[in-house]
Design an enzyme around this catalytic site. Structure first.
Site, PDB file in Angstrom:
ATOM      1  N   GLY A 193     -17.967  43.466   5.243  1.00 12.69           N
ATOM      2  CA  GLY A 193     -17.847  42.205   4.507  1.00 12.69           C
ATOM      3  C   GLY A 193     -18.370  42.443   3.109  1.00 12.69           C
ATOM      4  O   GLY A 193     -17.963  43.376   2.433  1.00 12.69           O
ATOM      5  N   GLU A 194     -19.323  41.621   2.712  1.00 14.21           N
ATOM      6  CA  GLU A 194     -19.906  41.766   1.372  1.00 14.21           C
ATOM      7  C   GLU A 194     -21.429  41.799   1.532  1.00 14.21           C
ATOM      8  O   GLU A 194     -22.035  40.809   1.936  1.00 14.21           O
ATOM      9  CB  GLU A 194     -19.423  40.585   0.510  1.00 14.21           C
ATOM     10  CG  GLU A 194     -19.920  40.604  -0.910  1.00 14.21           C
ATOM     11  CD  GLU A 194     -19.661  41.927  -1.626  1.00 14.21           C
ATOM     12  OE1 GLU A 194     -18.509  42.417  -1.586  1.00 14.21           O
ATOM     13  OE2 GLU A 194     -20.608  42.481  -2.213  1.00 14.21           O
ATOM     14  N   SER A 195     -22.013  42.955   1.230  1.00 12.21           N
ATOM     15  CA  SER A 195     -23.432  43.146   1.526  1.00 12.21           C
ATOM     16  C   SER A 195     -24.329  42.179   0.752  1.00 12.21           C
ATOM     17  O   SER A 195     -25.351  41.733   1.274  1.00 12.21           O
ATOM     18  CB  SER A 195     -23.836  44.592   1.234  1.00 12.21           C
ATOM     19  OG  SER A 195     -23.478  44.958  -0.075  1.00 12.21           O
ATOM     20  N   CYS A 243     -19.481  49.703   6.965  1.00 11.27           N
ATOM     21  CA  CYS A 243     -19.236  49.408   5.552  1.00 11.27           C
ATOM     22  C   CYS A 243     -20.365  48.542   4.959  1.00 11.27           C
ATOM     23  O   CYS A 243     -21.457  49.053   4.769  1.00 11.27           O
ATOM     24  CB  CYS A 243     -17.843  48.821   5.375  1.00 11.27           C
ATOM     25  SG  CYS A 243     -17.280  48.979   3.675  1.00 11.27           S
ATOM     26  N   ARG A 269     -22.605  51.868  -3.727  1.00 14.52           N
ATOM     27  CA  ARG A 269     -21.600  50.867  -3.344  1.00 14.52           C
ATOM     28  C   ARG A 269     -20.318  51.037  -4.151  1.00 14.52           C
ATOM     29  O   ARG A 269     -20.340  51.537  -5.266  1.00 14.52           O
ATOM     30  CB  ARG A 269     -22.162  49.462  -3.553  1.00 14.52           C
ATOM     31  CG  ARG A 269     -23.332  49.171  -2.622  1.00 14.52           C
ATOM     32  CD  ARG A 269     -23.948  47.811  -2.927  1.00 14.52           C
ATOM     33  NE  ARG A 269     -22.968  46.760  -2.844  1.00 14.52           N
ATOM     34  CZ  ARG A 269     -22.911  45.727  -3.669  1.00 14.52           C
ATOM     35  NH1 ARG A 269     -23.782  45.601  -4.653  1.00 14.52           N
ATOM     36  NH2 ARG A 269     -21.980  44.814  -3.519  1.00 14.52           N
ATOM     37  N   ILE A 307     -12.393  50.224   2.801  1.00 17.17           N
ATOM     38  CA  ILE A 307     -12.095  49.066   1.950  1.00 17.17           C
ATOM     39  C   ILE A 307     -13.270  48.870   0.992  1.00 17.17           C
ATOM     40  O   ILE A 307     -14.361  48.507   1.415  1.00 17.17           O
ATOM     41  CB  ILE A 307     -11.877  47.788   2.786  1.00 17.17           C
ATOM     42  CG1 ILE A 307     -10.735  48.009   3.797  1.00 17.17           C
ATOM     43  CG2 ILE A 307     -11.573  46.597   1.884  1.00 17.17           C
ATOM     44  CD1 ILE A 307     -10.571  46.883   4.803  1.00 17.17           C
ATOM     45  N   ARG A 308     -13.037  49.116  -0.272  1.00 12.76           N
ATOM     46  CA  ARG A 308     -14.116  49.069  -1.281  1.00 12.76           C
ATOM     47  C   ARG A 308     -15.393  49.694  -0.679  1.00 12.76           C
ATOM     48  O   ARG A 308     -16.483  49.123  -0.696  1.00 12.76           O
ATOM     49  CB  ARG A 308     -14.357  47.631  -1.760  1.00 12.76           C
ATOM     50  CG  ARG A 308     -13.137  47.092  -2.518  1.00 12.76           C
ATOM     51  CD  ARG A 308     -13.416  45.795  -3.268  1.00 12.76           C
ATOM     52  NE  ARG A 308     -13.998  44.781  -2.424  1.00 12.76           N
ATOM     53  CZ  ARG A 308     -15.261  44.356  -2.508  1.00 12.76           C
ATOM     54  NH1 ARG A 308     -16.061  44.810  -3.436  1.00 12.76           N
ATOM     55  NH2 ARG A 308     -15.700  43.444  -1.692  1.00 12.76           N
ATOM     56  N   HIS A 323     -14.231  51.312   8.599  1.00 11.86           N
ATOM     57  CA  HIS A 323     -14.122  50.157   9.512  1.00 11.86           C
ATOM     58  C   HIS A 323     -13.442  50.543  10.824  1.00 11.86           C
ATOM     59  O   HIS A 323     -12.248  50.286  10.992  1.00 11.86           O
ATOM     60  CB  HIS A 323     -13.263  49.065   8.865  1.00 11.86           C
ATOM     61  CG  HIS A 323     -13.882  48.381   7.707  1.00 11.86           C
ATOM     62  ND1 HIS A 323     -14.694  47.281   7.834  1.00 11.86           N
ATOM     63  CD2 HIS A 323     -13.795  48.635   6.381  1.00 11.86           C
ATOM     64  CE1 HIS A 323     -15.082  46.874   6.636  1.00 11.86           C
ATOM     65  NE2 HIS A 323     -14.553  47.679   5.733  1.00 11.86           N
ATOM     66  N   GLU A 374     -13.529  49.004  13.418  1.00 12.74           N
ATOM     67  CA  GLU A 374     -13.091  47.742  14.053  1.00 12.74           C
ATOM     68  C   GLU A 374     -11.695  47.316  13.601  1.00 12.74           C
ATOM     69  O   GLU A 374     -11.113  46.407  14.178  1.00 12.74           O
ATOM     70  CB  GLU A 374     -14.120  46.627  13.780  1.00 12.74           C
ATOM     71  CG  GLU A 374     -14.178  46.071  12.361  1.00 12.74           C
ATOM     72  CD  GLU A 374     -15.000  46.916  11.365  1.00 12.74           C
ATOM     73  OE1 GLU A 374     -15.288  48.090  11.673  1.00 12.74           O
ATOM     74  OE2 GLU A 374     -15.323  46.391  10.286  1.00 12.74           O
TER      75      GLU A 374
HETATM   76  N1  GLN Z   1     -17.973  46.593  -1.214  1.00 14.04           N
HETATM   77  C1  GLN Z   1     -18.638  45.862  -0.168  1.00 14.04           C
HETATM   78  C2  GLN Z   1     -20.141  45.760  -0.413  1.00 14.04           C
HETATM   79  O1  GLN Z   1     -20.638  46.290  -1.341  1.00 14.04           O
HETATM   80  C3  GLN Z   1     -18.399  46.498   1.179  1.00 14.04           C
HETATM   81  C4  GLN Z   1     -16.941  46.357   1.552  1.00 14.04           C
HETATM   82  C5  GLN Z   1     -16.662  46.306   3.015  1.00 14.04           C
HETATM   83  O2  GLN Z   1     -17.513  46.014   3.863  1.00 14.04           O
HETATM   84  N2  GLN Z   1     -15.405  46.536   3.307  1.00 14.04           N
HETATM   85  O3  GLN Z   1     -20.813  45.152   0.367  1.00 14.04           O
END
Ligand code: GLN
Length: 188
Positions: free
Chosen positions: A46-48, A77, A104, A134-135, A170, A172
């Protein structure tokens, strides 16, 4: 087994799908008391930054630390970032449950999301697994008690200590349950 999945933000539903596929019970965790029934815990992608803010908001930090010191946790991630020792500029410190230094969004803009084969080494065997990035972050430094477990080209993309497993990709988001299975059977 009851597998907790931190469900504050991110792709927690996708982890639940994997856990059910393996015949275990997913337990969504939003508040501390929900950890009590969990044998292990997953912190999703997700987004940390958002996840760390919500961990503070829901007063989960000390309970997550207690859980992670005694029971198995997997982070994917953003989940790896949350578990790491150091990940640069974040609104709150990461949990420092595994001795990893992380950069990151480390793959740059053009290829900030991609799918490629990774090599997973377990029990003396090498397996090819599809890695969805993903990113994604990169692991820049592994501590002495951290074991590399999977590689993409020359980068370590999954690593573990005694009871914490962390992946920059990921698992999952594929139909391949082998990494979740490894977490459930071998970690902790
Ligand atoms: N770029 C996101 C972060 O810094 C991580 C991306 C992800 O979990 N797919 O949290």
């Amino acid at each position: 087994m009851n597998i907790g999945i931190l469900a504050l933000q991110g792709d927690f539903e996708m982890h639940a799908r994997m856990i059910k596929k393996l015949g275990h019970t997913p337990v969504f965790v939003r508040y501390a008391h929900e950890l009590n029934s969990c044998d292990k815990l997953i912190i999703p992608g997700g987004e940390s930054t958002t996840m760390l803010k919500l961990i503070e908001k829901n007063s989960l930090r000390s309970d997550l630390l207690d859980f992670g010191r005694s029971r198995a946790v997997m982070g994917t991630c953003a989940g790896l970032i949350v578990l790491s020792r150091e990940a640069g500029d974040l609104p709150h410190p990461s949990l420092n449950l595994i001795d990893l230094e992380v950069t990151r969004n480390a793959y740059g803009r053009q290829i900030d999301s991609f799918v490629d084969t990774i090599v997973f080494e377990a029990d003396g065997q090498q397996m090819e697994v599809e890695g969805v990035f993903i990113r994604a972050p990169k692991i820049s430094k592994l501590g002495p008690d951290v074991q590399p477990l999977a590689y993409h080209e020359r980068e370590v993309v999954m690593a573990a200590n005694d009871h914490i497993l962390a992946a920059t990709f990921h698992p999952e988001l594929t139909d391949d349950v082998r990494i979740h299975e490894y977490f459930i059977n071998k970690i902790g």
